[in-house]
Design a protein around this motif. Structure first.
Motif, PDB file in Angstrom:
ATOM      1  N   VAL A   1       1.012  -1.107  -0.055  1.00 49.28           N
ATOM      2  CA  VAL A   1      -0.012  -0.039  -0.007  1.00 49.28           C
ATOM      3  C   VAL A   1       0.881   1.075   0.048  1.00 49.28           C
ATOM      4  N   ILE A   2       0.383   2.319  -0.584  1.00 50.70           N
ATOM      5  CA  ILE A   2       1.163   3.494  -0.714  1.00 50.70           C
ATOM      6  C   ILE A   2       0.313   4.590  -0.033  1.00 50.70           C
ATOM      7  N   VAL A   3       0.742   5.341   0.630  1.00 50.53           N
ATOM      8  CA  VAL A   3       0.005   6.188   1.719  1.00 50.53           C
ATOM      9  C   VAL A   3       0.368   7.693   1.257  1.00 50.53           C
ATOM     10  N   TRP A   4      -0.433   8.520   0.593  1.00 50.00           N
ATOM     11  CA  TRP A   4      -0.061   9.938   0.534  1.00 50.00           C
ATOM     12  C   TRP A   4      -0.500  10.777   1.369  1.00 50.00           C
ATOM     13  N   ILE A   5       0.417  11.639   2.058  1.00 49.78           N
ATOM     14  CA  ILE A   5       0.100  12.440   3.107  1.00 49.78           C
ATOM     15  C   ILE A   5       0.124  13.902   2.662  1.00 49.78           C
ATOM     16  N   GLY A   6      -0.889  14.435   2.772  1.00 52.22           N
ATOM     17  CA  GLY A   6      -1.136  15.779   2.204  1.00 52.22           C
ATOM     18  C   GLY A   6      -0.659  16.883   3.250  1.00 52.22           C
ATOM     19  N   THR A   7      -0.023  17.815   2.888  1.00 48.87           N
ATOM     20  CA  THR A   7       0.704  18.852   3.731  1.00 48.87           C
ATOM     21  C   THR A   7      -0.331  20.011   3.742  1.00 48.87           C
ATOM     22  N   CYS A   8       0.223  21.167   4.369  1.00 47.60           N
ATOM     23  CA  CYS A   8      -0.198  22.424   4.422  1.00 47.60           C
ATOM     24  C   CYS A   8      -0.263  23.000   2.741  1.00 47.60           C
ATOM     25  N   THR A   9       0.942  22.767   2.240  1.00 46.69           N
ATOM     26  CA  THR A   9       0.710  23.435   0.732  1.00 46.69           C
ATOM     27  C   THR A   9      -0.219  22.724  -0.308  1.00 46.69           C
ATOM     28  N   THR A  10      -0.413  21.355   0.116  1.00 48.71           N
ATOM     29  CA  THR A  10      -1.372  20.773  -1.047  1.00 48.71           C
ATOM     30  C   THR A  10      -2.882  21.238  -0.438  1.00 48.71           C
ATOM     31  N   GLU A  11      -3.032  21.737   0.670  1.00 47.10           N
ATOM     32  CA  GLU A  11      -4.474  22.216   1.150  1.00 47.10           C
ATOM     33  C   GLU A  11      -4.561  23.661   0.519  1.00 47.10           C
ATOM     34  N   ILE A  12      -3.468  24.507   0.663  1.00 47.88           N
ATOM     35  CA  ILE A  12      -3.492  25.838   0.073  1.00 47.88           C
ATOM     36  C   ILE A  12      -3.654  25.890  -1.379  1.00 47.88           C
ATOM     37  N   ILE A  13      -2.895  25.009  -2.158  1.00 47.55           N
ATOM     38  CA  ILE A  13      -2.914  25.297  -3.654  1.00 47.55           C
ATOM     39  C   ILE A  13      -4.053  24.263  -4.050  1.00 47.55           C
ATOM     40  N   LYS A  14      -4.902  23.648  -3.354  1.00 45.88           N
ATOM     41  CA  LYS A  14      -6.003  22.929  -3.559  1.00 45.88           C
ATOM     42  C   LYS A  14      -5.838  21.655  -4.425  1.00 45.88           C
ATOM     43  N   MET A  15      -4.882  20.780  -4.194  1.00 49.44           N
ATOM     44  CA  MET A  15      -4.433  19.530  -5.171  1.00 49.44           C
ATOM     45  C   MET A  15      -5.362  18.553  -4.712  1.00 49.44           C
ATOM     46  N   ASP A  16      -5.922  18.182  -5.634  1.00 47.03           N
ATOM     47  CA  ASP A  16      -7.248  17.099  -5.682  1.00 47.03           C
ATOM     48  C   ASP A  16      -6.398  15.744  -5.459  1.00 47.03           C
ATOM     49  N   LEU A  17      -5.893  15.475  -4.351  1.00 47.31           N
ATOM     50  CA  LEU A  17      -5.252  14.140  -4.147  1.00 47.31           C
ATOM     51  C   LEU A  17      -6.422  13.081  -4.147  1.00 47.31           C
ATOM     52  N   GLU A  18      -7.596  13.214  -3.582  1.00 48.63           N
ATOM     53  CA  GLU A  18      -8.565  12.220  -3.502  1.00 48.63           C
ATOM     54  C   GLU A  18      -9.176  11.735  -4.932  1.00 48.63           C
ATOM     55  N   GLY A  19      -9.175  12.882  -5.962  1.00 46.10           N
ATOM     56  CA  GLY A  19      -9.492  12.657  -7.094  1.00 46.10           C
ATOM     57  C   GLY A  19      -8.547  11.797  -7.944  1.00 46.10           C
ATOM     58  N   MET A  20      -7.387  12.068  -7.982  1.00 50.09           N
ATOM     59  CA  MET A  20      -5.987  11.525  -8.578  1.00 50.09           C
ATOM     60  C   MET A  20      -5.869  10.068  -7.954  1.00 50.09           C
ATOM     61  N   ALA A  21      -5.905   9.588  -6.885  1.00 49.74           N
ATOM     62  CA  ALA A  21      -5.736   8.701  -6.278  1.00 49.74           C
ATOM     63  C   ALA A  21      -6.120   7.186  -6.965  1.00 49.74           C
ATOM     64  N   PRO A  22      -7.634   7.329  -6.880  1.00 47.90           N
ATOM     65  CA  PRO A  22      -8.395   6.191  -7.673  1.00 47.90           C
ATOM     66  C   PRO A  22      -7.933   5.582  -9.131  1.00 47.90           C
ATOM     67  N   GLU A  23      -7.713   6.489  -9.956  1.00 44.81           N
ATOM     68  CA  GLU A  23      -7.357   6.336 -11.484  1.00 44.81           C
ATOM     69  C   GLU A  23      -5.751   5.920 -11.274  1.00 44.81           C
ATOM     70  N   LEU A  24      -4.812   6.577 -10.640  1.00 41.04           N
ATOM     71  CA  LEU A  24      -3.611   6.081 -10.431  1.00 41.04           C
ATOM     72  C   LEU A  24      -3.550   4.621  -9.769  1.00 41.04           C
ATOM     73  N   GLU A  25      -4.381   4.457  -8.877  1.00 34.69           N
ATOM     74  CA  GLU A  25      -4.489   3.131  -7.995  1.00 34.69           C
ATOM     75  C   GLU A  25      -4.867   1.870  -9.151  1.00 34.69           C
ATOM     76  N   ARG A  26      -5.698   2.371 -10.344  1.00 36.61           N
ATOM     77  CA  ARG A  26      -6.166   1.410 -11.348  1.00 36.61           C
ATOM     78  C   ARG A  26      -4.864   0.949 -12.187  1.00 36.61           C
ATOM     79  N   GLU A  27      -4.058   2.127 -12.635  1.00 38.52           N
ATOM     80  CA  GLU A  27      -2.885   2.068 -13.319  1.00 38.52           C
ATOM     81  C   GLU A  27      -1.867   1.169 -12.826  1.00 38.52           C
ATOM     82  N   LEU A  28      -1.560   1.656 -11.306  1.00 38.44           N
ATOM     83  CA  LEU A  28      -0.338   1.041 -10.777  1.00 38.44           C
ATOM     84  C   LEU A  28      -0.531  -0.474 -10.123  1.00 38.44           C
ATOM     85  N   GLY A  29      -1.935  -0.422  -9.734  1.00 42.02           N
ATOM     86  CA  GLY A  29      -2.215  -2.103  -9.180  1.00 42.02           C
ATOM     87  C   GLY A  29      -1.808  -1.940  -7.668  1.00 42.02           C
TER      88      GLY A  29
END
Length: 560
Positions: free
Chosen positions: A102-130
């Motif tokens: 399992v890979i755990v992405w840890i969001g920080t203050c910067t990802t909150e400020i610039i509004k990175m959509d980590l939850e939106g990118m993770a499922p698609e990348l999870e399918r490609e990565l396996g």
């Protein structure tokens, strides 16, 4: 000073600035990557986050820890680069080098400020990565020190497996009426019932039509296909129809006539017997509720708590987090969950609302008194009478007597950092100390209701004033209260320790309690060792000063 020391009969709660003066929550990586052995933590932040992890955690680069930094450059922040492509490149590199479960992405203050959509990118990348990708927000804007673990466990709780819907419905119904009424079961059993009734009706005409039948075993073969428990054994002169489970033993003569019956009641009785037998086999394991503990503890401490519950006849079905990602516990409506740390309120909410588990509200197993109350609460849920807990607690307190002599009558002030303050204050009050104030960055009064009740009860039994509880305290006001109260010890974060020591205030880092083994009966001495260390140091300084005839026992004058 006398006003601040007024005796209170009930707990009082205050909230001051709303700011978090705590350690950074991304530090949870330091103990979680060691707990989940097949994981990899990717912290997505700036160079400041990387410097913090490298310096504060003190991990050498040669150790190759199972965590890394995805550093955001100016081009990332200005959206000139594609975040998805960059994270995809890093994750495929992690898969090639470490191949985690399992890979755990840890969001920080910067990802909150610039509004990175980590939850939106993770499922698609999870399918490609396996490889599963769990997203957790651990930024210092919204969370305090130890709440980083809370966000990770809350995200991981949604990845825990669950029983199939049909089995879960059987389990839920068996808890209330001891019967399985799911539509799937009823449909299957009704089909078997109708087929069996048809077979008994056909048995009436079998005698007249047996001459037309080419093979007299066809009827019994059809029964054998429908009821695997039937078996036909061919002997020289007779054939025996035997029963393995629920069908009555029947002997059939060589003329191969089946059991004659014109009453449907026999079919009904077989149907109810069939249903009862399947319930006994399938629901025997589901009636008893499972127990899952949540909270990251060292394996040795987790084993100690497991053995304590085993002595009471209670088995633990699993831990969240587990040592391996593939061993995450099964969660359903037939699961009781209980926390071991007071900062896991978000995880508790997720387990109750999303996974429909039942939360056991208990004090936390910190100190002998808290551990005893924790075990007693779990025993009460399972209808067990605690055995030997009073004797066990008494024996632990007797073994701590040498350290208790040093802390009795001493005063302590919690500035607030790791959300363990209430549990530690309750234990120190039981040790004989006076707690002036409990500062805490965040307080969920529902999740810590049992701990707060035990704190109030402890103050009443020890005949000491109930301390004031200040959520999100203002440091400026706290310094003023410390100057007025002059406590013997201040438990504070690393940022405030040196300035207070420079003003002749004895301090202890709260972060040390976070990384120390403080849970359970046997680890109570570890808490007292941390508390008494600065007090012993002061005693040694006093002895040193008296030996050389110094008029003051301090090296720095009070600057207040």
């Amino acid at each position: 000073m006398t006003i601040l020391l007024e005796e209170k009969e009930k707990l009082t709660f205050e909230c001051e600035t709303g700011n978090y003066h705590t350690f950074c929550p991304i530090s949870c990586v330091s103990w979680l990557y060691q707990k989940i052995e097949d994981s990899f933590f990717l912290v997505i932040g700036t160079k400041t986050c990387g410097y913090f992890l490298q310096n504060a955690l003190g991990v050498m680069i040669f150790a190759e820890p199972r965590y890394a930094m995805a550093e955001l450059e100016e081009s990332d922040i200005s959206a000139k680069l594609n975040d998805y492509k960059e994270l995809k490149r890093l994750c495929f590199q992690i898969k090639e080098d470490r191949n985690p479960s399992v890979i755990v992405w840890i969001g920080t203050c910067t990802t909150e400020i610039i509004k990175m959509d980590l939850e939106g990118m993770a499922p698609e990348l999870e399918r490609e990565l396996g490889i599963p990708i769990v997203v957790a927000r651990a930024n210092g804007l919204d969370y305090a020190f130890t709440q980083g673990e809370d966000t990770v466990l809350a995200a991981m709780a949604q990845r825990c497996p669950s029983l199939p819907l049909k089995v879960e419905e059987k389990s839920q119904n068996s808890l209330f009426n001891q019967s399985s009424n799911s539509p799937e079961n009823l449909k299957t059993l009704n089909t078997k019932k109708d087929t069996f009734q048809n077979s008994t009706e056909n048995s009436k005409t079998f005698s007249a039509e047996k001459k037309k039948t080419q093979n007299p075993f066809e009827f019994f073969k059809s029964l054998e296909e429908f009821f695997p428990s039937f078996s036909i054994q061919n002997n020289k002169k007779e054939t025996t129809l035997s029963k393995n489970s629920f069908v009555p033993f029947v002997e059939v003569e060589k003329n191969m006539y089946p059991l004659e019956s014109s009453e449907n009641s026999k079919a009904e009785s077989f149907y109810h017997l069939l249903r009862e037998g399947e319930q006994t086999n399938q629901n025997s394991e589901l009636v008893k509720p499972k127990l899952v503990l949540f909270g990251s503890l060292p394996n040795t401490v987790a084993t100690q708590l497991k053995l304590e519950l085993n002595r009471q006849g209670i088995e633990i079905s699993g831990w969240l987090p587990s040592t391996r990602y593939s061993d995450l516990p099964i969660l359903d409506t037939n699961t009781y969950v209980c926390g071991v740390n007071p900062f896991l309120s978000r995880t508790a909410t997720t387990l109750m609302r999303r996974r429909k588990c039942k939360l056991i509200s208990a004090p936390f197993p910190i100190g002998p008194d808290g551990t005893k109350a924790w075990i007693e609460k779990i025993c009460s849920i399972y209808g067990k009478k605690p055995i030997g807990l009073e004797e066990r607690e008494t024996k632990i307190w007797e073994g701590l007597e040498d350290s208790l002599k040093l802390v009795r009558g001493k005063s302590v002030f919690f500035m607030g950092d790791n959300l363990l303050e209430i549990s530690l204050a309750r234990f120190l009050i039981r040790c004989g100390m006076i707690v002036y104030e409990i500062g805490i960055p965040y307080l969920d009064q529902r999740f810590q209701a049992a701990e707060l009740a035990l704190l109030e009860k402890t103050c009443f039994e020890m005949n000491v004033p109930v301390p004031r509880i200040v959520e999100k305290p203002d440091n400026y006001y706290q310094i003023s209260r410390i100057r007025e109260l002059q406590p013997d010890l201040v438990i504070t974060g690393m940022a405030h320790a040196n300035p207070l020591e420079a003003r002749n205030i004895t301090t202890k880092w709260s972060v040390e309690f976070t990384f120390a083994q403080i849970h359970g009966f046997t680890n109570a001495r570890e808490i007292l060792d941390l508390v008494t260390r600065p007090l012993r140091r002061n005693q040694n300084i006093n002895s040193f000063s008296e030996f050389f005839g110094s008029t003051t026992s301090t090296f720095v004058q009070n600057q207040f």
